[in-house]
Design a protein around this motif. Structure first.
Motif, short mmCIF file in Angstrom:
data_model
loop_
_atom_site.label_atom_id
_atom_site.label_comp_id
_atom_site.label_asym_id
_atom_site.label_seq_id
_atom_site.Cartn_x
_atom_site.Cartn_y
_atom_site.Cartn_z
N ALA A 25 60.24 30.91 33.59
CA ALA A 25 59.62 31.82 32.63
C ALA A 25 58.36 32.48 33.19
O ALA A 25 57.72 33.27 32.51
CB ALA A 25 59.29 31.08 31.34
N LEU A 26 58.00 32.13 34.43
CA LEU A 26 56.76 32.62 35.03
C LEU A 26 57.05 33.49 36.24
O LEU A 26 58.11 33.42 36.85
CB LEU A 26 55.90 31.42 35.48
N GLU A 27 56.06 34.30 36.60
CA GLU A 27 56.14 35.09 37.83
C GLU A 27 55.31 34.37 38.90
O GLU A 27 54.13 34.06 38.68
CB GLU A 27 55.59 36.49 37.58
N LEU A 28 55.90 34.11 40.04
CA LEU A 28 55.22 33.47 41.15
C LEU A 28 54.51 34.52 41.98
O LEU A 28 55.14 35.48 42.44
CB LEU A 28 56.22 32.71 42.03
N LEU A 29 53.20 34.37 42.16
CA LEU A 29 52.41 35.32 42.96
C LEU A 29 51.99 34.61 44.25
O LEU A 29 51.14 33.74 44.23
CB LEU A 29 51.18 35.77 42.18
N ASP A 30 52.61 34.99 45.34
CA ASP A 30 52.33 34.37 46.64
C ASP A 30 51.10 35.04 47.24
O ASP A 30 51.19 35.96 48.05
CB ASP A 30 53.54 34.52 47.56
N VAL A 31 49.90 34.58 46.84
CA VAL A 31 48.65 35.22 47.25
C VAL A 31 47.76 34.30 48.10
O VAL A 31 46.68 34.70 48.51
CB VAL A 31 47.85 35.71 46.03
N TRP A 32 48.18 33.09 48.37
CA TRP A 32 47.38 32.14 49.15
C TRP A 32 47.79 32.26 50.61
O TRP A 32 48.78 31.67 51.03
CB TRP A 32 47.60 30.72 48.64
N HIS A 33 47.05 33.01 51.38
CA HIS A 33 47.39 33.22 52.79
C HIS A 33 46.30 32.69 53.72
O HIS A 33 46.11 33.21 54.81
CB HIS A 33 47.65 34.71 53.05
N THR A 34 45.57 31.68 53.29
CA THR A 34 44.53 31.07 54.10
C THR A 34 45.15 30.05 55.04
O THR A 34 45.94 29.21 54.61
CB THR A 34 43.48 30.40 53.18
#
Length: 62
Positions: A25-34
């Motif tokens: 039910a959620l949108e996954l935001l792949d924003v962790w690029h550290t």
């Protein structure tokens, strides 16, 4: 990324709640690029117009 459920902290009428929500039910935001965090599997989640049934929230301390 490997779970079917997410535990979200939310604000509702001035009360902080934690709710179990199906990841579907959620949108996954792949924003962790550290570099140092790649192995954690950390991502942001976005919920829009999400309904959480009364039997799922947990009102304990956050």
């Amino acid at each position: 990324m490997h779970s079917e459920w997410a535990l979200l902290a939310v604000q509702s009428d001035g009360v902080r709640l934690q709710c179990l929500v199906p990841v579907a039910a959620l949108e996954l935001l792949d924003v962790w690029h550290t570099d140092g965090l790649r192995g954690t599997g950390s991502n942001n989640l976005r919920a829009t117009s999400l309904f959480v049934p009364e039997h799922r929230p947990w009102t304990g301390p956050c």
